[in-house]
Design an enzyme around this catalytic site. Structure first.
Site, PDB file in Angstrom:
ATOM      1  N   THR A   1       0.813  -1.221   0.000  1.00 25.03           N
ATOM      2  CA  THR A   1       0.000   0.000   0.000  1.00 25.03           C
ATOM      3  C   THR A   1       0.843   1.265   0.000  1.00 25.03           C
ATOM      4  O   THR A   1       0.331   2.350  -0.278  1.00 25.03           O
ATOM      5  CB  THR A   1      -0.912   0.037   1.233  1.00 25.03           C
ATOM      6  OG1 THR A   1      -0.105   0.143   2.416  1.00 25.03           O
ATOM      7  CG2 THR A   1      -1.761  -1.226   1.316  1.00 25.03           C
TER       8      THR A   1
ATOM      9  N   ASP B   1      18.217   1.400  -0.949  1.00 23.67           N
ATOM     10  CA  ASP B   1      17.557   1.334   0.354  1.00 23.67           C
ATOM     11  C   ASP B   1      18.548   1.798   1.422  1.00 23.67           C
ATOM     12  O   ASP B   1      19.552   1.137   1.679  1.00 23.67           O
ATOM     13  CB  ASP B   1      17.098  -0.096   0.644  1.00 23.67           C
ATOM     14  CG  ASP B   1      16.291  -0.197   1.924  1.00 23.67           C
ATOM     15  OD1 ASP B   1      16.890  -0.030   3.013  1.00 23.67           O
ATOM     16  OD2 ASP B   1      15.075  -0.425   1.845  1.00 23.67           O
TER      17      ASP B   1
ATOM     18  N   ASP C   1      19.303  -0.717   4.326  1.00 24.28           N
ATOM     19  CA  ASP C   1      20.146  -1.839   3.913  1.00 24.28           C
ATOM     20  C   ASP C   1      21.591  -1.401   3.709  1.00 24.28           C
ATOM     21  O   ASP C   1      22.526  -2.116   4.047  1.00 24.28           O
ATOM     22  CB  ASP C   1      19.609  -2.446   2.621  1.00 24.28           C
ATOM     23  CG  ASP C   1      18.310  -3.223   2.833  1.00 24.28           C
ATOM     24  OD1 ASP C   1      17.950  -3.463   4.006  1.00 24.28           O
ATOM     25  OD2 ASP C   1      17.664  -3.556   1.820  1.00 24.28           O
TER      26      ASP C   1
END
Length: 213
Positions: A107, A203, A206
């Protein structure tokens, strides 16, 4: 909402190395830390101070000190933790609260899973740390969370921002009667279909801490 894209050669240089996919996690963490300290200098131009007199070896001098209550720094877990030390270097007397939010990858909405903040933030000036302003959902939710607890001045600090994220922040915070500012090292081109900033740096969590399976 005020938006400030920091324009400084050192900021641009460090951001360029952060973008490089060859930059390993230890180097990424160090550069992110240095970059946040530079951004914090820009972000704290409106930090609240009060007048004070001090006695020098020669005479009395008029100066300022940080007002009470002290600023509150709020890193958004987990990636925001990689920005905390750089912020504390410039504001060592600031208090620190934590807000755990994660983006639902289907979402793209932010979900709160943990928080460690005072119940009453009335009169508090807050600095929110989140490396990436992508879709804007997480940061908008975090700012709204702080406003609901009484914060009356909020500055968000990010390494990168996307136009879509800024637009969403402006839209969702339009009815909030609290000054909000965004300070970022770079404004990128767009988001891709997965909600990642392009060209971005990947990211941030990460790259700061490695991929946790």
């Amino acid at each position: 909402m005020q938006v400030h894209v920091a324009d400084h050669p050192l900021i641009s240089h460090k951001l360029t190395v952060l973008r490089d996919e060859r930059t390993d996690s230890p180097t990424f963490r160090r550069l992110a830390d240095e970059l946040v300290t530079l951004l914090a200098y820009e972000a704290t131009r409106d930090v609240r101070v009060e007048a004070v007199d001090v006695t020098t070896p020669v005479a009395v001098a008029r100066g300022v000190r940080l007002s009470d209550p002290p600023p509150l720094v709020v890193p958004i877990l987990r990636a925001g933790l990689g920005m905390l030390e750089g912020m504390q270097r410039l504001l060592p007397t600031a208090e620190v609260g934590f807000l755990g939010m994660v983006r639902n990858e289907e979402t793209l909405e932010a979900v709160t899973y943990a928080e460690r903040l005072p119940d009453d933030l009335t009169g508090r000036q807050c600095y929110v740390l989140d490396p990436m302003l992508a879709t804007g959902g997480t940061l908008a939710a975090a700012i709204d969370f702080l406003v609901q607890r009484g914060a009356d001045h909020i500055t968000a600090i990010t390494l990168l921002a996307a136009p879509e994220g800024i637009a969403r922040l402006e839209s969702e915070l339009a009815t909030i009667d609290v000054p909000v500012a965004l300070v970022t090292a770079g404004l990128d081109e767009k988001l891709n279909d997965l909600g990642y900033i392009v060209p971005g740096l990947g990211d941030a969590g990460d790259r700061l801490y490695g991929v946790v399976g």
